[in-house]
Design a protein around this motif. Structure first.
Motif, mmCIF file in Angstrom:
data_model
loop_
_atom_site.group_PDB
_atom_site.id
_atom_site.type_symbol
_atom_site.label_atom_id
_atom_site.label_comp_id
_atom_site.label_asym_id
_atom_site.label_seq_id
_atom_site.Cartn_x
_atom_site.Cartn_y
_atom_site.Cartn_z
ATOM 1 N N VAL A 196 37.847 68.053 30.342
ATOM 2 C CA VAL A 196 38.341 67.344 29.158
ATOM 3 C C VAL A 196 39.716 67.862 28.762
ATOM 4 O O VAL A 196 40.617 67.091 28.412
ATOM 5 C CB VAL A 196 37.345 67.476 27.987
ATOM 6 N N GLN A 197 39.907 69.172 28.830
ATOM 7 C CA GLN A 197 41.215 69.729 28.503
ATOM 8 C C GLN A 197 42.274 69.246 29.490
ATOM 9 O O GLN A 197 43.426 69.001 29.112
ATOM 10 C CB GLN A 197 41.139 71.253 28.486
ATOM 11 N N SER A 198 41.907 69.102 30.753
ATOM 12 C CA SER A 198 42.846 68.568 31.736
ATOM 13 C C SER A 198 43.144 67.098 31.440
ATOM 14 O O SER A 198 44.289 66.649 31.535
ATOM 15 C CB SER A 198 42.272 68.706 33.150
ATOM 16 N N ARG A 200 45.973 65.847 29.112
ATOM 17 C CA ARG A 200 47.370 65.786 29.544
ATOM 18 C C ARG A 200 47.748 64.422 30.105
ATOM 19 O O ARG A 200 48.928 64.160 30.342
ATOM 20 C CB ARG A 200 47.627 66.865 30.598
ATOM 21 N N VAL A 201 46.768 63.555 30.344
ATOM 22 C CA VAL A 201 47.044 62.242 30.923
ATOM 23 C C VAL A 201 47.386 61.264 29.800
ATOM 24 O O VAL A 201 46.564 60.970 28.950
ATOM 25 C CB VAL A 201 45.825 61.731 31.728
ATOM 26 N N GLN A 202 48.611 60.762 29.815
ATOM 27 C CA GLN A 202 49.077 59.872 28.745
ATOM 28 C C GLN A 202 49.750 58.637 29.336
ATOM 29 O O GLN A 202 50.818 58.228 28.897
ATOM 30 C CB GLN A 202 50.053 60.624 27.831
ATOM 31 N N PRO A 230 43.740 57.394 26.548
ATOM 32 C CA PRO A 230 43.929 58.836 26.366
ATOM 33 C C PRO A 230 42.809 59.480 25.566
ATOM 34 O O PRO A 230 42.215 58.863 24.686
ATOM 35 C CB PRO A 230 45.260 58.926 25.616
ATOM 36 N N VAL A 231 42.524 60.739 25.890
ATOM 37 C CA VAL A 231 41.569 61.553 25.134
ATOM 38 C C VAL A 231 42.261 62.037 23.872
ATOM 39 O O VAL A 231 43.344 62.620 23.930
ATOM 40 C CB VAL A 231 41.084 62.746 25.976
ATOM 41 N N VAL A 286 49.593 58.701 37.452
ATOM 42 C CA VAL A 286 49.696 59.605 36.307
ATOM 43 C C VAL A 286 48.555 60.622 36.321
ATOM 44 O O VAL A 286 48.753 61.808 36.024
ATOM 45 C CB VAL A 286 49.689 58.791 34.999
ATOM 46 N N ILE A 287 47.361 60.177 36.673
ATOM 47 C CA ILE A 287 46.203 61.067 36.715
ATOM 48 C C ILE A 287 46.400 62.149 37.776
ATOM 49 O O ILE A 287 46.169 63.339 37.533
ATOM 50 C CB ILE A 287 44.923 60.250 36.981
#
Length: 581
Positions: free
Chosen positions: A72-74, A77-79, A85-86, A136-137
Motif C-alpha cells: 500500500v505504501q508503494s 507513489r502511483v499518481q 490513486p490511494v 506509471v505503475i
C-alpha cells in the motif's frame, strides 16, 4: 477486488456491514472480491472514495499484514492519469483497509457481460490507456500481477487500472492453501501460472489478454475449470480467430510465452496509434453510446444512511423549556468523515476530539436508545455577594502566605542551605518563566560510510554504523539505515528509518532545524535514484532527535563492499520523545 458488482452499481449496506470504517461513513456496497469488500464513502470535502476492507482471514495473518503495508505504501507513489490513486489507509487496525479515488464507471468485466464486445476504436483507447497506467505503475517499482477485466474500470474519460500490486501481499501466505482465491487463472501469464518469476513483462501478457477480452467478449484461452485454463496458457496457443484482423499481430506478440519476446509498453502504444485511422484521444465518445449512457447512474451517488435519533423524554414540571440532550447522535461522525471536522488522536490518523482546554467535556453515552440527560437542579437561594467576595479575598491572602513559607528563597536554597534550584532539562519548557526551551547545539559528522544492511542511531556520539546484534543484517530499530530492497522483483536501493520519519528536501531548501520541524511530507524510505551528490533529507527520530543527512554518493562497482556516504548534522533532544502505543 473489483470496483463494482454486476447489476445495480450501489448495493445497500447489509447487517454484517459496518457503518463507519476509519472515520469514513459508508454509503453503499460497490463490490466484493477474493481479498475483501469495497464500499462507497466520502472525504470531508465531499469527494467520493472507494474504501476497501480486507477479509478477516487475511487480517489474522501477520505475514499478510506486513506485505500489505509495504504494498500500500508503494501504491501511494502511483499518481497516473489512468489509475485510481490511494489516498488513505490503515494497515494496523482490526480489519486493514485502504481508500482510493472513486471511479464512476463499471469494470470491463461488467461492461462486456452486459453489453458485449467493444468496437475496435474503444479497444485501442482501452489498450493505450491501460498501457500508460502500467508504465506509471512499473516506474514506481511495482508489478501489477493481477491485471484482469475486473481491475480495469471504464470511466467517462478513459480507463482506470486499480488494485496494482495489492495481490502480492497474499502470495505465499498461510491462506494460499486454504481455498481462498486471489488471482484469476484466465488472465495469468505462463510464468505466473507455472510459479516462475514475475516481471513487468507479466503485466504485458495480461494487457494482451485484456485487449482480446474487450474485442471478442471472452478470454483468449477460453473458459472451463481453472486447471484446464492454466494448462492451455502454459502449453497451447490462444485462439485469436475471432479478433479483428488489425489487432491479431499486436495481441499475439503480447501473448508470447517467452517474456523477452513481448513488446515494451511504449511499443504497444505506438502500434495502437498506427492501427487507428483517427488520432486516439480519450474523451466522452471513447465508449459506444449504449455503454456511455449507463454511466449516468453511477454519478448519482447515494448518501450515508442516517437513522433518526430517538425521541427526547417528556420535560419535567420544573423544566419549562425542553432541556438540551446530554447524549450524542449515534450516527454523528467519529473522525475523518464527510460531516465532521477531522480531529486527531495521533499524527496522520483521524479520531475523536480530545478533551482539555477549549474543548467541552464529553457527553454521556447513549444507553438503551435513550438520551441520557438530567434535568437542571432547582434554583439556589442567592447569597450575599459582598460576603462571598470578602471571603474569597481572605482565603487568597492566607493561601499565598502558606505557599511563600514553603518555597525556597531566591538563592535556590531552603532552610537547610541545600541547593534546590532546578535546572531545565531537555524536555522542560526552559525554566520558571515558561518560555520556549533553547534549541540544542548541532553536532556535525562528516563522511560516514553506511554499509548496506547497517544502520546508525542519532543518539550515539559519534554515530557509528552497526548491525543487529553485531551481525550483518537489517534492523528496523535504526534511525537511518541503508538497504537494497526487492519489490515485486524490481530491485532498488533505499535510505530508510524504522524509528521515525524522513523528508526529502526539495531543490532550493536549506537543511536546518527549523526546516525539518516545519516539513510534513513524511516518508519511511527514500530511493537512492531520487538523490544526487548534495541532496539533503531530514531525519526525525521518535526519540526526539532531528538530523539533516547530506547524501555524498555510493560505492563504486569495483569496491569490495556496498555502502553510501552521508554527512550528518544532529540536534539531539530537539523535541519531546514520541510516546509509543
Amino acid at each position: 477486488m473489483s470496483g463494482a458488482p454486476s447489476g445495480e452499481p450501489f448495493q445497500p449496506l447489509g447487517d454484517d456491514d459496518p457503518a463507519v470504517v476509519g472515520g469514513y461513513r459508508l454509503a453503499a456496497v460497490l463490490g466484493a472480491g477474493g481479498m475483501g469488500k469495497v464500499y462507497l464513502s466520502f472525504t470531508p470535502g465531499g469527494r467520493p472514495v472507494a474504501l476497501k476492507v480486507i477479509r478477516s482471514e487475511f487480517s489474522q495473518d501477520p505475514e499478510f499484514r506486513r506485505r500489505f503495508q509495504r504494498e500500500v505504501q508503494s501504491a501511494q507513489r502511483v499518481q497516473g492519469l489512468y489509475t485510481a490513486p490511494v489516498i488513505d489507509f490503515d494497515t494496523d487496525g482490526a480489519r486493514p483497509w485502504l481508500a482510493t479515488a472513486y471511479v464512476p464507471g463499471p469494470s470491463l468485466a461488467e461492461a462486456v457481460s452486459t453489453y458485449g464486445a467493444l468496437p475496435l476504436r474503444s479497444v485501442l483507447l482501452l489498450t493505450v490507456g491501460a498501457a500508460e497506467a502500467l508504465h506509471v505503475i512499473h516506474a514506481a517499482g511495482i508489478v501489477h500481477r493481477d491485471l484482469k477485466p475486473a481491475n480495469v474500470l471504464l470511466a467517462p474519460d478513459g480507463p482506470r487500472v486499480i488494485d496494482f500490486g495489492i495481490a502480492r501481499a497474499a502470495d505465499n501466505t498461510a491462506l494460499t492453501g486454504t481455498g481462498v482465491s486471489v488471482g484469476t487463472p484466465s488472465f495469468m501469464a505462463p510464468e505466473q501460472a507455472a510459479g516462475g518469476t514475475v516481471t513487468p513483462a507479466t503485466d504485458i501478457f495480461a494487457l494482451g489478454q485484456i485487449a482480446a477480452y474487450a474485442a471478442i467478449g471472452a478470454p483468449a484461452y477460453g473458459g472451463g475449470p481453472s486447471h484446464a485454463v492454466l494448462y492451455r496458457i502454459v502449453h497451447e496457443e490462444p485462439d485469436l480467430s475471432r479478433l479483428p484482423s488489425e489487432l491479431r499481430p499486436l495481441v499475439a506478440r503480447c501473448l508470447s510465452r517467452e517474456p523477452a519476446e513481448r513488446p515494451a509498453l511504449t511499443e504497444v502504444i505506438d502500434l495502437c496509434h498506427g492501427l487507428s485511422t483517427d488520432p486516439l484521444r480519450q474523451g466522452g465518445d471513447w465508449l459506444p453510446q449504449t455503454l456511455a449512457g449507463s454511466l449516468t447512474a453511477r454519478q448519482h451517488l447515494p448518501e450515508p444512511v442516517r437513522t433518526p435519533p430517538p425521541a427526547l423524554p417528556t420535560p419535567t414540571a420544573y423544566s419549562p423549556q425542553p432541556p438540551p440532550p446530554g447524549g450524542v447522535d449515534p450516527y454523528a461522525p467519529t473522525g475523518f468523515g464527510p460531516a465532521s471536522a477531522p480531529t486527531q488522536t495521533a499524527p496522520g490518523r483521524p479520531g475523536t476530539a480530545p478533551a482539555g482546554p477549549g474543548f467541552p467535556p464529553a457527553p454521556p453515552p447513549v444507553v438503551s436508545g435513550q438520551q441520557n440527560w438530567a434535568p437542571p437542579p432547582p434554583p439556589r437561594r442567592k447569597k450575599n455577594r459582598g460576603l462571598v467576595i470578602a471571603g474569597a479575598v481572605a482565603a487568597a491572602v492566607i493561601g499565598l502566605a502558606v505557599i511563600n513559607a514553603l518555597l525556597p528563597d531566591g538563592s535556590g536554597k531552603d532552610g537547610s542551605g541545600k541547593d534546590n534550584a532546578k535546572q531545565p532539562t531537555a524536555g522542560s519548557s526552559g525554566g520558571a518563566s515558561g518560555g520556549k526551551r533553547p534549541d540544542p547545539q548541532p553536532a556535525e559528522y562528516k563522511g560516514i560510510d553506511l554499509t548496506e544492511n547497517y544502520f546508525v542511531m542519532l543518539a550515539d556520539n559519534p554515530p557509528r554504523p552497526t548491525s543487529k546484534d553485531g551481525n550483518p543484517g537489517f534492523s528496523s530499530k535504526g534511525d537511518v539505515f541503508y538497504q537494497p530492497r526487492v519489490l515485486n522483483v524490481v530491485e532498488r536501493d533505499e535510505i530508510g528509518t524504522g524509528n521515525g520519519k524522513l523528508v526529502l528536501l526539495q531543490s532550493g531548501q536549506q537543511g536546518s532545524l527549523d526546516t525539518c520541524r516545519s516539513e510534513t511530507r513524511y516518508s519511511e524510505s527514500i530511493r537512492l535514484d531520487q538523490l544526487s551528490d548534495g541532496s539533503q533529507l531530514c531525519v526525525l527520530s521518535d526519540a526526539g532527535h532531528i538530523a539533516v543527512a547530506t547524501y555524498r554518493g555510493k560505492s563504486g562497482a569495483n569496491d569490495p563492499s556496498k555502502y553510501i556516504t552521508l554527512d550528518l548534522t544532529i540536534w539531539r533532544n530537539a523535541e519531546d520523545p514520541q510516546k509509543k502505543g
